[in-house]
Design a protein around this motif. Structure first.
Motif, PDB file in Angstrom:
ATOM      1  N   SER A  42       0.681  -1.203   0.452  1.00 38.11           N
ATOM      2  CA  SER A  42       0.277  -0.259  -0.071  1.00 38.11           C
ATOM      3  C   SER A  42       0.882   1.434  -0.118  1.00 38.11           C
ATOM      4  O   SER A  42       0.484   2.620   0.235  1.00 38.11           O
ATOM      5  N   ARG A  43       1.974   1.058  -0.228  1.00 40.43           N
ATOM      6  CA  ARG A  43       2.854   2.470   0.317  1.00 40.43           C
ATOM      7  C   ARG A  43       2.683   3.037  -0.727  1.00 40.43           C
ATOM      8  O   ARG A  43       2.659   4.547  -0.930  1.00 40.43           O
ATOM      9  N   GLY A  44       2.241   3.102  -2.866  1.00 41.13           N
ATOM     10  CA  GLY A  44       1.929   4.134  -3.514  1.00 41.13           C
ATOM     11  C   GLY A  44       0.720   4.900  -3.222  1.00 41.13           C
ATOM     12  O   GLY A  44       0.499   5.761  -3.345  1.00 41.13           O
ATOM     13  N   LEU A  45      -0.031   3.974  -2.369  1.00 42.62           N
ATOM     14  CA  LEU A  45      -1.269   4.869  -2.035  1.00 42.62           C
ATOM     15  C   LEU A  45      -1.189   5.157  -0.899  1.00 42.62           C
ATOM     16  O   LEU A  45      -2.041   6.552  -1.106  1.00 42.62           O
ATOM     17  N   ARG A  46      -0.595   5.470   0.173  1.00 43.39           N
ATOM     18  CA  ARG A  46      -0.354   5.950   1.224  1.00 43.39           C
ATOM     19  C   ARG A  46       0.245   7.332   0.392  1.00 43.39           C
ATOM     20  O   ARG A  46       0.183   8.131   1.343  1.00 43.39           O
ATOM     21  N   ASP A  47       1.479   7.260  -0.421  1.00 41.59           N
ATOM     22  CA  ASP A  47       2.440   8.197  -0.622  1.00 41.59           C
ATOM     23  C   ASP A  47       0.807   9.133  -1.632  1.00 41.59           C
ATOM     24  O   ASP A  47       0.910  10.709  -1.461  1.00 41.59           O
ATOM     25  N   PHE A  48       0.219   8.714  -2.251  1.00 46.37           N
ATOM     26  CA  PHE A  48      -1.350   9.530  -3.470  1.00 46.37           C
ATOM     27  C   PHE A  48      -1.532  10.809  -2.750  1.00 46.37           C
ATOM     28  O   PHE A  48      -2.250  11.190  -3.094  1.00 46.37           O
ATOM     29  N   ILE A  49      -2.377   9.528  -1.264  1.00 52.96           N
ATOM     30  CA  ILE A  49      -3.164   9.839  -0.509  1.00 52.96           C
ATOM     31  C   ILE A  49      -2.478  11.762   0.546  1.00 52.96           C
ATOM     32  O   ILE A  49      -3.138  12.574   0.201  1.00 52.96           O
ATOM     33  N   GLU A  50      -1.024  11.336   0.867  1.00 56.26           N
ATOM     34  CA  GLU A  50      -0.577  12.361   1.886  1.00 56.26           C
ATOM     35  C   GLU A  50      -0.349  12.969   0.486  1.00 56.26           C
ATOM     36  O   GLU A  50      -0.361  14.558   1.681  1.00 56.26           O
ATOM     37  N   GLN A  51      -0.123  13.046  -0.827  1.00 53.12           N
ATOM     38  CA  GLN A  51       0.483  14.010  -1.472  1.00 53.12           C
ATOM     39  C   GLN A  51      -0.369  15.175  -2.187  1.00 53.12           C
ATOM     40  O   GLN A  51      -0.120  15.826  -2.698  1.00 53.12           O
ATOM     41  N   HIS A  92      -1.686  -2.667  -5.953  1.00 55.29           N
ATOM     42  CA  HIS A  92      -1.168  -3.698  -5.383  1.00 55.29           C
ATOM     43  C   HIS A  92       0.177  -3.266  -6.005  1.00 55.29           C
ATOM     44  O   HIS A  92       0.498  -3.331  -7.024  1.00 55.29           O
ATOM     45  N   ASN A  93       1.526  -2.675  -5.092  1.00 54.58           N
ATOM     46  CA  ASN A  93       2.498  -2.040  -5.413  1.00 54.58           C
ATOM     47  C   ASN A  93       3.345  -1.483  -6.445  1.00 54.58           C
ATOM     48  O   ASN A  93       4.207  -1.126  -6.882  1.00 54.58           O
ATOM     49  N   LYS A  94       1.633  -0.628  -6.117  1.00 55.87           N
ATOM     50  CA  LYS A  94       1.935   0.433  -7.856  1.00 55.87           C
ATOM     51  C   LYS A  94       3.053   1.379  -7.303  1.00 55.87           C
ATOM     52  O   LYS A  94       2.524   2.000  -5.606  1.00 55.87           O
ATOM     53  N   THR A  95       3.109   2.701  -7.728  1.00 56.30           N
ATOM     54  CA  THR A  95       3.976   3.482  -7.634  1.00 56.30           C
ATOM     55  C   THR A  95       3.324   4.836  -7.284  1.00 56.30           C
ATOM     56  O   THR A  95       1.738   4.623  -8.045  1.00 56.30           O
ATOM     57  N   HIS A  96       3.511   5.775  -6.719  1.00 57.60           N
ATOM     58  CA  HIS A  96       2.745   7.176  -6.160  1.00 57.60           C
ATOM     59  C   HIS A  96       2.100   7.716  -7.803  1.00 57.60           C
ATOM     60  O   HIS A  96       1.527   7.981  -8.198  1.00 57.60           O
ATOM     61  N   ASP A  97       3.519   7.987  -8.908  1.00 59.94           N
ATOM     62  CA  ASP A  97       3.046   8.136 -10.022  1.00 59.94           C
ATOM     63  C   ASP A  97       2.131   6.965 -10.761  1.00 59.94           C
ATOM     64  O   ASP A  97       1.163   8.010 -11.454  1.00 59.94           O
ATOM     65  N   GLU A  98       1.932   6.413 -11.028  1.00 60.07           N
ATOM     66  CA  GLU A  98       1.025   5.206 -11.518  1.00 60.07           C
ATOM     67  C   GLU A  98      -0.564   5.195 -10.958  1.00 60.07           C
ATOM     68  O   GLU A  98      -1.074   5.071 -11.645  1.00 60.07           O
ATOM     69  N   ILE A  99       0.132   5.533  -9.940  1.00 60.79           N
ATOM     70  CA  ILE A  99      -1.984   5.366  -9.381  1.00 60.79           C
ATOM     71  C   ILE A  99      -2.057   7.143  -9.915  1.00 60.79           C
ATOM     72  O   ILE A  99      -3.340   7.199  -9.864  1.00 60.79           O
ATOM     73  N   THR A 100      -1.531   7.849  -9.205  1.00 60.17           N
ATOM     74  CA  THR A 100      -1.633   9.711 -10.083  1.00 60.17           C
ATOM     75  C   THR A 100      -2.621   9.110 -11.283  1.00 60.17           C
ATOM     76  O   THR A 100      -3.093   9.633 -11.488  1.00 60.17           O
TER      77      THR A 100
END
Length: 187
Positions: A42-51, A92-100
Motif C-alpha cells: 500500500s506504499r504507493g497509495l499512502r504516498d498518493f493520499i499524503e501528497q 498492489h505494489n504500484k508507485t505513486h506516479d502510476e496511481i496518479t
C-alpha cells in the motif's frame, strides 16, 4: 469467434446525458481508496493520499472521496459512476506516479464500457465488402504528391459553367451591344 459476448448485457455506444452538448458533466461520482496503514503493497497509495489527495479533491468538487483503512489487505481503488457502473482496480505494489495516472483515467472515463456487448443502431443483412466510405475514397491519387495550389486541380477547372453564370455573361454582352448602338446613333 468467441461466444463470450453472449452473456454480457447489450448496450449502445452513446454520450451519457448528452455529455459534451452544453456543459461537461463528470461521470465519476465517488472514489474510494481502500488501503492498509502498514502493508508494504500500500506504499504507493499512502504516498498518493499524503501528497495529492487534497489537491485532487479541490480540483474535483463533484467527486466524493472516501478513504477506508483496512488491516492486512491489498490496496484497492473503487470508482462509482453516474450510469451505475463500479470500477474496481487493484493497485498492489504500484508507485505513486502510476496511481496518479490511474486516478486520472478513472476520473475521465464514463464507467466500465468493456463489460457490455456493444450494439449498433443500424443493421443490414448484406454488409458492404468494400469497406466504409471516407472523404478520400474517390480522390485522384495524383493529389498525394502535387504541390498545391495547382491550377490543374482547381475546382473551377473541372466544373462546367453554371446557368446563372451564363445568364450573367449574356446580360453583360447585351448591355455592351446596347451601348455600342447608342454610340453609333449619337455619331
Amino acid at each position: 469467434m468467441s461466444a463470450k459476448n453472449l452473456f454480457l448485457p447489450a448496450a449502445f455506444v452513446r454520450a451519457p446525458l448528452q455529455n459534451g452538448v452544453g456543459r461537461y458533466v463528470c461521470q465519476l461520482q465517488r472514489i474510494t481508496f481502500k488501503f492498509c496503514k502498514s502493508h508494504g503493497g500500500s506504499r504507493g497509495l499512502r504516498d498518493f493520499i499524503e501528497q495529492n489527495l487534497v489537491e485532487f479533491a479541490k480540483e474535483n468538487p463533484g467527486v466524493v472521496v472516501y478513504m477506508k483503512p483496512r488491516r492486512h489487505r491489498s490496496p484497492v481503488i473503487v470508482g462509482e459512476y453516474l450510469n451505475g457502473d463500479r470500477v474496481w482496480m487493484s493497485v498492489h505494489n504500484k508507485t505513486h506516479d502510476e496511481i496518479t495516472k490511474w486516478v486520472e483515467v478513472m476520473r475521465t472515463q464514463q464507467g466500465d464500457v468493456s463489460s457490455s456487448r456493444l450494439r449498433k443502431y443500424q443493421y443490414t443483412d448484406h454488409p458492404s465488402i468494400q469497406g466504409p466510405w471516407t472523404p478520400f475514397t474517390f480522390k485522384i491519387p495524383e493529389l498525394n504528391t502535387a504541390q498545391l495550389p495547382d491550377p490543374k486541380f482547381g475546382a473551377n477547372n473541372r466544373l462546367p459553367q453554371s446557368a446563372t453564370e451564363e445568364l450573367r455573361l449574356m446580360f453583360e454582352k447585351q448591355k455592351l451591344n446596347v451601348k455600342e448602338e447608342e454610340l453609333k446613333v449619337a455619331e
